[in-house]
Design a protein around this motif. Structure first.
Motif, short mmCIF file in Angstrom:
data_model
loop_
_atom_site.label_atom_id
_atom_site.label_comp_id
_atom_site.label_asym_id
_atom_site.label_seq_id
_atom_site.Cartn_x
_atom_site.Cartn_y
_atom_site.Cartn_z
N THR A 31 -3.59 -10.94 -4.31
CA THR A 31 -3.14 -10.97 -5.70
C THR A 31 -3.04 -9.56 -6.27
O THR A 31 -2.03 -9.19 -6.89
CB THR A 31 -4.10 -11.82 -6.55
N ARG A 32 -4.08 -8.77 -6.06
CA ARG A 32 -4.09 -7.41 -6.60
C ARG A 32 -2.98 -6.57 -5.99
O ARG A 32 -2.30 -5.81 -6.69
CB ARG A 32 -5.45 -6.76 -6.36
N ALA A 33 -2.79 -6.70 -4.68
CA ALA A 33 -1.75 -5.91 -4.02
C ALA A 33 -0.37 -6.29 -4.53
O ALA A 33 0.48 -5.43 -4.80
CB ALA A 33 -1.83 -6.11 -2.51
N ARG A 34 -0.12 -7.58 -4.70
CA ARG A 34 1.20 -8.04 -5.12
C ARG A 34 1.49 -7.73 -6.59
O ARG A 34 2.64 -7.65 -7.00
CB ARG A 34 1.35 -9.52 -4.82
N LEU A 35 0.45 -7.59 -7.37
CA LEU A 35 0.64 -7.21 -8.76
C LEU A 35 0.91 -5.71 -8.90
O LEU A 35 1.16 -5.21 -9.99
CB LEU A 35 -0.58 -7.61 -9.60
N GLY A 36 0.80 -5.02 -7.77
CA GLY A 36 1.10 -3.60 -7.76
C GLY A 36 0.02 -2.75 -8.37
O GLY A 36 0.31 -1.68 -8.93
N ALA A 37 -1.24 -3.18 -8.25
CA ALA A 37 -2.35 -2.38 -8.77
C ALA A 37 -2.54 -1.18 -7.86
O ALA A 37 -3.17 -1.28 -6.81
CB ALA A 37 -3.62 -3.22 -8.84
N ARG A 38 -2.01 -0.03 -8.23
CA ARG A 38 -2.04 1.16 -7.38
C ARG A 38 -2.99 2.23 -7.90
O ARG A 38 -3.43 3.07 -7.15
CB ARG A 38 -0.64 1.80 -7.29
N LYS A 39 -3.25 2.25 -9.19
CA LYS A 39 -3.98 3.36 -9.78
C LYS A 39 -5.48 3.09 -9.82
O LYS A 39 -5.94 1.98 -10.01
CB LYS A 39 -3.51 3.60 -11.22
N GLY A 40 -6.23 4.15 -9.64
CA GLY A 40 -7.67 4.09 -9.81
C GLY A 40 -8.37 3.43 -8.64
O GLY A 40 -7.75 2.86 -7.75
N PRO A 41 -9.71 3.48 -8.63
CA PRO A 41 -10.49 2.88 -7.55
C PRO A 41 -10.35 1.36 -7.58
O PRO A 41 -10.36 0.75 -8.65
CB PRO A 41 -11.93 3.31 -7.85
N PRO A 42 -10.21 0.71 -6.40
CA PRO A 42 -10.08 -0.75 -6.38
C PRO A 42 -11.30 -1.42 -6.98
O PRO A 42 -12.41 -0.94 -6.85
CB PRO A 42 -9.95 -1.06 -4.87
N LEU A 43 -11.07 -2.51 -7.66
CA LEU A 43 -12.16 -3.26 -8.25
C LEU A 43 -12.82 -4.14 -7.22
O LEU A 43 -12.23 -4.46 -6.19
CB LEU A 43 -11.63 -4.13 -9.40
N TYR A 92 0.81 -1.21 0.00
CA TYR A 92 0.00 0.00 0.00
C TYR A 92 0.85 1.27 0.00
O TYR A 92 0.32 2.37 -0.16
CB TYR A 92 -0.96 0.00 1.20
N GLY A 93 2.17 1.10 0.19
CA GLY A 93 3.04 2.26 0.14
C GLY A 93 3.00 3.07 1.42
O GLY A 93 2.59 2.60 2.48
N ASP A 94 3.42 4.31 1.32
CA ASP A 94 3.49 5.24 2.45
C ASP A 94 2.09 5.63 2.88
O ASP A 94 1.36 6.32 2.16
CB ASP A 94 4.29 6.48 2.03
N LEU A 95 1.70 5.23 4.08
CA LEU A 95 0.32 5.45 4.54
C LEU A 95 0.09 6.86 5.07
O LEU A 95 -1.04 7.20 5.45
CB LEU A 95 -0.06 4.42 5.60
N THR A 96 1.13 7.70 5.07
CA THR A 96 0.87 9.11 5.35
C THR A 96 0.22 9.77 4.13
O THR A 96 -0.36 10.85 4.25
CB THR A 96 2.17 9.86 5.71
N ASP A 97 0.31 9.10 2.99
CA ASP A 97 -0.36 9.56 1.77
C ASP A 97 -1.83 9.15 1.85
O ASP A 97 -2.15 7.97 2.02
CB ASP A 97 0.30 8.94 0.55
N GLU A 98 -2.72 10.10 1.70
CA GLU A 98 -4.14 9.82 1.88
C GLU A 98 -4.67 8.81 0.88
O GLU A 98 -5.51 7.96 1.22
CB GLU A 98 -4.95 11.12 1.78
N ASP A 99 -4.21 8.86 -0.36
CA ASP A 99 -4.69 7.91 -1.36
C ASP A 99 -4.29 6.47 -0.99
O ASP A 99 -5.08 5.53 -1.15
CB ASP A 99 -4.14 8.26 -2.73
N ASN A 100 -3.06 6.30 -0.52
CA ASN A 100 -2.62 4.97 -0.09
C ASN A 100 -3.44 4.48 1.09
O ASN A 100 -3.84 3.32 1.17
CB ASN A 100 -1.14 5.00 0.27
N ARG A 101 -3.66 5.39 2.04
CA ARG A 101 -4.45 5.02 3.22
C ARG A 101 -5.88 4.67 2.84
O ARG A 101 -6.48 3.76 3.40
CB ARG A 101 -4.42 6.19 4.22
#
Length: 354
Positions: A338-350, A58-67
């Motif tokens: 699976t989604r997290a490990r594939l690095g799906a970072r962009k856009g709203p989660p499916l 999820y990356g840096d959780l101080t970033d609101e989008d990651n959180r």
């Protein structure tokens, strides 16, 4: 601390976490504590167990989008929970209020549950939190951990028919030994003011004394309701969902103490003790095997576990009201990983289709 046990921010200062190994009476203890007018202990979605392996994704959780992505997935787990919470979580509020850590997000969801219940402190029954004591104390330095321990042979006898955890006695013994070792390390490091050792056998043999002592340790007054947990709607609802939880709706009894003597074959007893013997001795559970146990070959162990699991799943499908929901939860966990490990970072989660 305010008079209701919460800090100035309105958050509890001292949540109560039950740690150890599943099938050790944690549902019983959860229902006892939840019956207290000041403690809210929902059935656990095991957030840390399922999200910790991919937390770094999820990356840096101080970033609101990651959180927000993390909060989304935690709420998805809650939505697919096998024993649904009666209150909805406000995801936007969780994003705004949660500390920028995985457990910070988890804590915020529990804080919202506590607020909805109108209680002073919350509890968590996920025994897997034995692996996350440091994470909890970083967020709540005054947190309290109840280390609930049970004879691993009885744990194995219960687990082999349950849909949760391992079915094979050797695997159960291995897990029990590892988790008790972790709990013992937490007790040694943080002391008895933070970690309280409670034996299942003592709890069911002397419920009034043990529960009263536990309340004193938690700084709470014992109340009549906690000695009649089985009469609560929460207990009855849980007991109706799964055969594995059937005892939740019954009074405290010693009937499950020593069941391994009739439910496990001598060879199975030997396997549990081969896996957990040294830790059993440290915790006062005498080794009793008369059957020479040899740890099974990994391939045979996997095969036997698969056969036992198939039987348990078949019985669950026929008897449990939440069997399909549990499978859906497991599919959701796989999707998130699976989604997290594939690095799906962009856009709203499916949304998973399973």
């Amino acid at each position: 601390m305010t008079t209701d046990g919460t800090g100035r921010s309105g958050r509890t200062r001292s949540p109560v976490l039950i740690i150890g190994t599943e099938r050790s009476g944690s549902n019983l203890l959860r229902l006892v504590l939840n019956a207290h007018s000041r403690i809210a202990v929902p059935h656990p979605p095991h957030f840390m167990r399922y999200l910790a392996p991919v937390a770094h994704c999820y990356g840096d959780l101080t970033d609101e989008d990651n959180r927000r992505r993390l909060v989304h997935d935690a709420c998805l787990l809650l939505d697919r929970h096998i024993s649904p919470w009666p209150h909805r979580v406000d995801a936007d509020l969780a994003v705004a209020r949660a500390s920028p850590t995985l457990f910070g997000v988890v804590a915020e969801l529990y804080e919202q549950y506590r607020e909805a219940e109108g209680k002073a402190r919350w509890g968590c029954k996920s025994t897997f939190m034995v692996d996350h004591v440091a994470d909890v104390l970083a967020e709540y330095p005054a947190a309290r951990f109840v280390w609930l321990v049970r004879d691993p042979r009885d744990v194995a006898a219960s687990a082999r028919r349950a849909v949760f955890g391992h079915c094979h006695p050797y695997l159960t013994g291995q897990l029990w030994a590892r988790q008790q070792t972790s709990a013992a390390a937490a007790l040694a490091r943080h002391g008895p003011d933070t970690v309280h050792l409670l034996r299942y056998e003592d709890l069911v043999r002397q419920p009034r004394d043990m529960i009263t002592q536990l309340c004193a340790w938690l700084g709470e007054s014992p109340e009549p309701a906690i000695f009649a947990h089985d009469r609560t709607p929460t207990a009855r609802a849980l007991a109706s969902l799964s055969e594995s939880w059937r005892n939740a709706g019954r009074p405290v009894t010693t009937s499950s103490v020593g069941t391994w003597r009739s439910r496990l074959a001598p060879a199975e007893v030997g396997l549990v003790e081969a896996a957990a013997g040294p830790v059993m001795a440290e915790l006062g559970y005498p080794v009793d095997a008369v059957w020479p146990a040899v740890p099974p070959h990994p391939a045979l162990l996997r095969l036997r576990e698969g056969v036992l699991r198939a039987g348990v799943e078949y019985r669950s499908l026929r008897q449990d009201r939440n069997a399909v929901r549990r499978w859906r939860r497991d599919a959701t966990v796989r999707w998130i990983h699976t989604r997290a490990r594939l690095g799906a970072r962009k856009g709203p989660p499916l949304t998973p289709t399973a």
